[in-house]
Design a protein around this motif. Sequence first.
Motif, PDB file in Angstrom:
ATOM      1  N   THR A  69       0.838  -1.197   0.000  1.00  0.00           N
ATOM      2  CA  THR A  69       0.000   0.000   0.000  1.00  0.00           C
ATOM      3  C   THR A  69       0.871   1.245   0.000  1.00  0.00           C
ATOM      4  O   THR A  69       1.839   1.334   0.744  1.00  0.00           O
ATOM      5  CB  THR A  69      -0.904   0.018   1.245  1.00  0.00           C
ATOM      6  OG1 THR A  69      -1.657  -1.172   1.289  1.00  0.00           O
ATOM      7  CG2 THR A  69      -1.851   1.208   1.217  1.00  0.00           C
ATOM      8  N   LEU A  70       0.512   2.202  -0.841  1.00  0.00           N
ATOM      9  CA  LEU A  70       1.123   3.514  -0.852  1.00  0.00           C
ATOM     10  C   LEU A  70       0.134   4.449  -0.165  1.00  0.00           C
ATOM     11  O   LEU A  70      -1.009   4.555  -0.593  1.00  0.00           O
ATOM     12  CB  LEU A  70       1.382   3.957  -2.298  1.00  0.00           C
ATOM     13  CG  LEU A  70       2.044   5.318  -2.503  1.00  0.00           C
ATOM     14  CD1 LEU A  70       2.908   5.292  -3.746  1.00  0.00           C
ATOM     15  CD2 LEU A  70       1.028   6.436  -2.601  1.00  0.00           C
ATOM     16  N   THR A  71       0.560   5.085   0.925  1.00  0.00           N
ATOM     17  CA  THR A  71      -0.312   5.974   1.683  1.00  0.00           C
ATOM     18  C   THR A  71       0.135   7.419   1.498  1.00  0.00           C
ATOM     19  O   THR A  71       1.283   7.756   1.794  1.00  0.00           O
ATOM     20  CB  THR A  71      -0.294   5.605   3.181  1.00  0.00           C
ATOM     21  OG1 THR A  71      -0.625   4.222   3.313  1.00  0.00           O
ATOM     22  CG2 THR A  71      -1.288   6.439   3.953  1.00  0.00           C
ATOM     23  N   ALA A  72      -0.771   8.241   0.984  1.00  0.00           N
ATOM     24  CA  ALA A  72      -0.498   9.646   0.718  1.00  0.00           C
ATOM     25  C   ALA A  72      -1.624  10.487   1.317  1.00  0.00           C
ATOM     26  O   ALA A  72      -2.651   9.933   1.710  1.00  0.00           O
ATOM     27  CB  ALA A  72      -0.398   9.868  -0.792  1.00  0.00           C
ATOM     28  N   PRO A  73      -1.446  11.814   1.389  1.00  0.00           N
ATOM     29  CA  PRO A  73      -2.496  12.659   1.979  1.00  0.00           C
ATOM     30  C   PRO A  73      -3.864  12.512   1.310  1.00  0.00           C
ATOM     31  O   PRO A  73      -4.890  12.634   1.957  1.00  0.00           O
ATOM     32  CB  PRO A  73      -1.956  14.076   1.786  1.00  0.00           C
ATOM     33  CG  PRO A  73      -0.479  13.904   1.727  1.00  0.00           C
ATOM     34  CD  PRO A  73      -0.250  12.587   1.063  1.00  0.00           C
ATOM     35  N   MET A  74      -3.903  12.239  -0.016  1.00  0.00           N
ATOM     36  CA  MET A  74      -5.189  12.147  -0.702  1.00  0.00           C
ATOM     37  C   MET A  74      -5.819  10.768  -0.626  1.00  0.00           C
ATOM     38  O   MET A  74      -6.930  10.579  -1.095  1.00  0.00           O
ATOM     39  CB  MET A  74      -5.058  12.584  -2.165  1.00  0.00           C
ATOM     40  CG  MET A  74      -4.336  11.598  -3.056  1.00  0.00           C
ATOM     41  SD  MET A  74      -2.551  11.601  -2.939  1.00  0.00           S
ATOM     42  CE  MET A  74      -2.131  13.083  -3.785  1.00  0.00           C
ATOM     43  N   GLY A  75      -5.149   9.803  -0.014  1.00  0.00           N
ATOM     44  CA  GLY A  75      -5.713   8.464   0.120  1.00  0.00           C
ATOM     45  C   GLY A  75      -4.660   7.392  -0.051  1.00  0.00           C
ATOM     46  O   GLY A  75      -3.469   7.671  -0.060  1.00  0.00           O
ATOM     47  N   SER A  76      -5.115   6.172  -0.194  1.00  0.00           N
ATOM     48  CA  SER A  76      -4.210   5.030  -0.319  1.00  0.00           C
ATOM     49  C   SER A  76      -4.366   4.362  -1.677  1.00  0.00           C
ATOM     50  O   SER A  76      -5.441   4.364  -2.265  1.00  0.00           O
ATOM     51  CB  SER A  76      -4.490   3.994   0.772  1.00  0.00           C
ATOM     52  OG  SER A  76      -4.207   4.530   2.031  1.00  0.00           O
ATOM     53  N   ILE A  77      -3.266   3.801  -2.156  1.00  0.00           N
ATOM     54  CA  ILE A  77      -3.254   3.049  -3.404  1.00  0.00           C
ATOM     55  C   ILE A  77      -2.664   1.683  -3.092  1.00  0.00           C
ATOM     56  O   ILE A  77      -1.586   1.583  -2.490  1.00  0.00           O
ATOM     57  CB  ILE A  77      -2.377   3.740  -4.474  1.00  0.00           C
ATOM     58  CG1 ILE A  77      -2.894   5.145  -4.768  1.00  0.00           C
ATOM     59  CG2 ILE A  77      -2.303   2.903  -5.739  1.00  0.00           C
ATOM     60  CD1 ILE A  77      -1.932   5.975  -5.603  1.00  0.00           C
ATOM     61  N   THR A  78      -3.363   0.631  -3.466  1.00  0.00           N
ATOM     62  CA  THR A  78      -2.805  -0.710  -3.295  1.00  0.00           C
ATOM     63  C   THR A  78      -2.136  -1.131  -4.600  1.00  0.00           C
ATOM     64  O   THR A  78      -2.535  -0.698  -5.683  1.00  0.00           O
ATOM     65  CB  THR A  78      -3.887  -1.735  -2.909  1.00  0.00           C
ATOM     66  OG1 THR A  78      -4.889  -1.751  -3.924  1.00  0.00           O
ATOM     67  CG2 THR A  78      -4.515  -1.390  -1.578  1.00  0.00           C
ATOM     68  N   PHE A  79      -1.116  -1.952  -4.480  1.00  0.00           N
ATOM     69  CA  PHE A  79      -0.409  -2.403  -5.680  1.00  0.00           C
ATOM     70  C   PHE A  79       0.045  -3.846  -5.492  1.00  0.00           C
ATOM     71  O   PHE A  79       0.120  -4.353  -4.378  1.00  0.00           O
ATOM     72  CB  PHE A  79       0.787  -1.492  -5.982  1.00  0.00           C
ATOM     73  CG  PHE A  79       1.832  -1.465  -4.911  1.00  0.00           C
ATOM     74  CD1 PHE A  79       2.862  -2.388  -4.892  1.00  0.00           C
ATOM     75  CD2 PHE A  79       1.778  -0.506  -3.897  1.00  0.00           C
ATOM     76  CE1 PHE A  79       3.815  -2.365  -3.896  1.00  0.00           C
ATOM     77  CE2 PHE A  79       2.736  -0.473  -2.909  1.00  0.00           C
ATOM     78  CZ  PHE A  79       3.755  -1.394  -2.895  1.00  0.00           C
ATOM     79  N   ASN A  80       0.344  -4.475  -6.608  1.00  0.00           N
ATOM     80  CA  ASN A  80       0.936  -5.809  -6.568  1.00  0.00           C
ATOM     81  C   ASN A  80       1.824  -5.967  -7.785  1.00  0.00           C
ATOM     82  O   ASN A  80       1.695  -5.243  -8.757  1.00  0.00           O
ATOM     83  CB  ASN A  80      -0.141  -6.901  -6.502  1.00  0.00           C
ATOM     84  CG  ASN A  80      -1.090  -6.847  -7.676  1.00  0.00           C
ATOM     85  OD1 ASN A  80      -0.676  -6.964  -8.820  1.00  0.00           O
ATOM     86  ND2 ASN A  80      -2.366  -6.625  -7.393  1.00  0.00           N
ATOM     87  N   GLY A  81       2.748  -6.892  -7.693  1.00  0.00           N
ATOM     88  CA  GLY A  81       3.681  -7.101  -8.785  1.00  0.00           C
ATOM     89  C   GLY A  81       4.499  -8.348  -8.568  1.00  0.00           C
ATOM     90  O   GLY A  81       4.288  -9.105  -7.615  1.00  0.00           O
ATOM     91  N   ASN A  82       5.436  -8.556  -9.468  1.00  0.00           N
ATOM     92  CA  ASN A  82       6.312  -9.719  -9.404  1.00  0.00           C
ATOM     93  C   ASN A  82       7.747  -9.307  -9.561  1.00  0.00           C
ATOM     94  O   ASN A  82       8.061  -8.327 -10.233  1.00  0.00           O
ATOM     95  CB  ASN A  82       5.959 -10.715 -10.523  1.00  0.00           C
ATOM     96  CG  ASN A  82       4.609 -11.358 -10.294  1.00  0.00           C
ATOM     97  OD1 ASN A  82       4.411 -12.082  -9.339  1.00  0.00           O
ATOM     98  ND2 ASN A  82       3.682 -11.065 -11.187  1.00  0.00           N
ATOM     99  N   LYS A  83       8.613 -10.082  -8.939  1.00  0.00           N
ATOM    100  CA  LYS A  83      10.049  -9.859  -9.054  1.00  0.00           C
ATOM    101  C   LYS A  83      10.481 -10.206 -10.481  1.00  0.00           C
ATOM    102  O   LYS A  83      10.073 -11.235 -11.024  1.00  0.00           O
ATOM    103  CB  LYS A  83      10.768 -10.753  -8.052  1.00  0.00           C
ATOM    104  CG  LYS A  83      12.264 -10.643  -8.081  1.00  0.00           C
ATOM    105  CD  LYS A  83      12.852 -11.572  -7.046  1.00  0.00           C
ATOM    106  CE  LYS A  83      14.346 -11.574  -7.105  1.00  0.00           C
ATOM    107  NZ  LYS A  83      14.921 -12.553  -6.182  1.00  0.00           N
ATOM    108  N   SER A  84      11.260  -9.339 -11.093  1.00  0.00           N
ATOM    109  CA  SER A  84      11.812  -9.639 -12.405  1.00  0.00           C
ATOM    110  C   SER A  84      13.265 -10.015 -12.235  1.00  0.00           C
ATOM    111  O   SER A  84      13.939  -9.577 -11.320  1.00  0.00           O
ATOM    112  CB  SER A  84      11.659  -8.443 -13.345  1.00  0.00           C
ATOM    113  OG  SER A  84      12.390  -7.350 -12.851  1.00  0.00           O
ATOM    114  N   ARG A  85      13.731 -10.838 -13.118  1.00  0.00           N
ATOM    115  CA  ARG A  85      15.124 -11.309 -13.017  1.00  0.00           C
ATOM    116  C   ARG A  85      15.961 -10.711 -14.100  1.00  0.00           C
ATOM    117  O   ARG A  85      15.541 -10.330 -15.098  1.00  0.00           O
ATOM    118  CB  ARG A  85      15.162 -12.835 -13.099  1.00  0.00           C
ATOM    119  CG  ARG A  85      14.382 -13.444 -11.963  1.00  0.00           C
ATOM    120  CD  ARG A  85      14.398 -14.959 -12.053  1.00  0.00           C
ATOM    121  NE  ARG A  85      13.394 -15.506 -11.173  1.00  0.00           N
ATOM    122  CZ  ARG A  85      13.600 -15.833  -9.914  1.00  0.00           C
ATOM    123  NH1 ARG A  85      14.770 -15.655  -9.379  1.00  0.00           N
ATOM    124  NH2 ARG A  85      12.640 -16.340  -9.198  1.00  0.00           N
TER     125      ARG A  85
END
Length: 85
Positions: A69-85
């Motif tokens: 989660t990215l938390t900023a004054p205007m709200g939160s953004i959730t994210f997901n991803g994968n490790k790249s090699r």
Amino acid sequence: MGKQRGKIVFAVDGTTLTGTMDFMGRTYKFESGIATAEGYSYEINAKVMLRRLNAKVRSTRSGDAIEGTLTAPMGSITFNGNKSR
């Protein structure tokens, strides 16, 4: 706001995390980052649409999968991803 596409790219050297976040057509650098066995945390200081933004990011990892989660004054953004090699 709907779904926004962005990209977080980072590198880990020991417990130090460095990288960038691409969001809304701009690239922002991480101010500081820490990597632990459980996941990653870092801060982003940026100017978005003429407003200062200080965001805190907390993420966990499981194998190659990363989510958080990215938390900023205007709200939160959730994210997901994968490790790249």
